[in-house]
Design a protein around this motif. Structure first.
Motif, PDB file in Angstrom:
ATOM      1  N   SER A  52      -4.601   3.213  -3.381  1.00 30.72           N
ATOM      2  CA  SER A  52      -5.023   3.255  -1.977  1.00 30.72           C
ATOM      3  C   SER A  52      -6.502   2.897  -1.836  1.00 30.72           C
ATOM      4  O   SER A  52      -6.887   2.180  -0.900  1.00 30.72           O
TER       5      SER A  52
ATOM      6  N   ALA B  86      -5.824  10.872   1.405  1.00 33.03           N
ATOM      7  CA  ALA B  86      -4.846   9.886   1.870  1.00 33.03           C
ATOM      8  C   ALA B  86      -5.010   9.620   3.360  1.00 33.03           C
ATOM      9  O   ALA B  86      -4.974   8.465   3.819  1.00 33.03           O
TER      10      ALA B  86
ATOM     11  N   SER C 147      -6.159   6.100   5.191  1.00 31.45           N
ATOM     12  CA  SER C 147      -5.332   5.455   6.222  1.00 31.45           C
ATOM     13  C   SER C 147      -6.139   5.184   7.483  1.00 31.45           C
ATOM     14  O   SER C 147      -6.010   4.112   8.093  1.00 31.45           O
TER      15      SER C 147
ATOM     16  N   TYR D  42      -8.707   2.422   6.750  1.00 32.44           N
ATOM     17  CA  TYR D  42      -8.044   1.121   6.622  1.00 32.44           C
ATOM     18  C   TYR D  42      -7.758   0.519   8.002  1.00 32.44           C
ATOM     19  O   TYR D  42      -7.947  -0.682   8.210  1.00 32.44           O
TER      20      TYR D  42
ATOM     21  N   VAL E  90       0.141   0.377   5.281  1.00 32.80           N
ATOM     22  CA  VAL E  90      -0.740   1.292   4.546  1.00 32.80           C
ATOM     23  C   VAL E  90      -0.914   2.593   5.313  1.00 32.80           C
ATOM     24  O   VAL E  90      -0.888   3.692   4.743  1.00 32.80           O
TER      25      VAL E  90
ATOM     26  N   GLU F  71       0.145   6.201   3.681  1.00 31.13           N
ATOM     27  CA  GLU F  71      -0.869   7.201   3.361  1.00 31.13           C
ATOM     28  C   GLU F  71      -0.870   8.366   4.353  1.00 31.13           C
ATOM     29  O   GLU F  71      -1.018   9.527   3.960  1.00 31.13           O
TER      30      GLU F  71
END
Length: 311
Positions: free
Chosen positions: A147, A240, A244, A247, A287, A291
């Motif tokens: 990730s 996580a 996310s 991103y 993604v 995540e």
């Protein structure tokens, strides 16, 4: 990883096996403690759903194992591996490969291929317990490192499109710098996952169920669900969720920069818009779902179901 000494007690008043949701108190009566009545009323249904999800995850991991083998074969060609983006993609493939391998090992060790598993609660041979802990450690490493590298790819692509004439960005796009970043992320993720390995305790099982024959080997199992593990997984889930969200922000900046660049190109040369930004959006959504789902699961597990039988 720690190995606890053999206990000298007889029967543990807390009885548990992987198919039971019941706690026994000192009077051997059921001690049920659920956060919601719905879970208790539909327990078998939820158990079937979780089993289906678990089997599906194992199958997808096996498929992912072979897909990443193919990706590695393609990305390691001489023409590609000198490019920074492809270098990082190789790192992502390796991390996903490690995670899938950990899942496959966990799965195959339960099939009785390596040795004949004799029933004694969840007890196995000592080396089996070690392998299980190593496999789960590799899953944590692969998931987190993958990730971070995916976020790194999105970030460098966004910077290169937003600042195409910057010498600083051009320097960051060199393979040497990319290798350094991957090495640092690998070390950090290895250190983070090793916490799980060294803090997990392996315990000898000193009694079996009265209906089970004593196995020919000394059974061991690693202790799961301890407070430190719940906190550890919670922090992993927070990472996580953070990845996310970051991103999505980076992808939004990249899409904006792509559309701006294509608008300028269209005004100058009359070229039509490409679908590059659509690919970026699809990647960002995938993604985020992956995540955020993982992080949200462990957020609810710790903050809502902590101490309850749903956990």
């Amino acid at each position: 990883m720690k190995t606890t000494k053999t206990k000298t007690t007889t029967v543990d008043p807390f009885y548990y096996d992987e198919t039971s949701f019941f706690h026994f108190d000192e009077s051997n009566m059921y001690d049920l403690d659920f956060a919601t009545n719905d879970f208790f009323e539909n327990m078998l249904f939820y158990e079937k759903v979780l089993h289906t999800i678990h089997v599906t995850y194992d199958i997808v991991s096996c498929i992912s194992f072979f897909i990443n083998l193919f990706h590695l074969f393609v990305l390691t060609r001489k023409e590609l591996r000198s490019n920074l983006v492809y270098m990082v993609m190789i790192g992502v493939c390796l991390c996903d490969f490690v995670q899938s391998l950990g899942t496959i090992v966990l799965c195959t060790m339960t099939w009785g291929i390596v040795y004949s598993i004799e029933p004694c609660y969840d007890g196995t041979k000592y080396y089996h317990a070690i392998v299980d802990v190593l496999a789960e450690t590799s899953q944590i490493f692969g998931r987190r490192c993958s990730s971070f590298l995916a976020l790194y790819i999105a970030a460098i692509r966004a910077l290169s499109v937003m600042f195409p004439m910057s010498n600083t960005i051009a320097g960051l796009m060199t393979p040497k710098y990319g290798f350094l970043i991957q090495a640092i992320l690998g070390i950090v993720c290895a250190a983070w996952s090793s916490v799980f390995f060294f803090k997990t305790k392996i315990e000898k099982i000193i009694y079996c169920d009265v209906l089970q024959k004593t196995p020919s080997y000394v059974p061991y199992h690693y202790i799961s669900g301890e407070k430190w593990e719940m906190q550890y997984i919670m922090f992993d889930g927070y990472m996580a969720i953070s990845v996310s969200v970051l991103y999505i922000l980076v992808a939004a900046a990249l899409v904006g920069a792509i559309l701006k660049a294509e608008r300028i190109r269209r005004n100058v040369s009359g070229d039509q818009f490409t679908n590059t930004y659509k690919l970026v959006i699809v990647m960002a959504v995938s993604v985020f779902i992956s995540e955020a789902t993982y992080g949200g699961l462990y957020y609810f597990n710790y903050h809502i179901f902590q101490g309850y039988d749903e956990q």
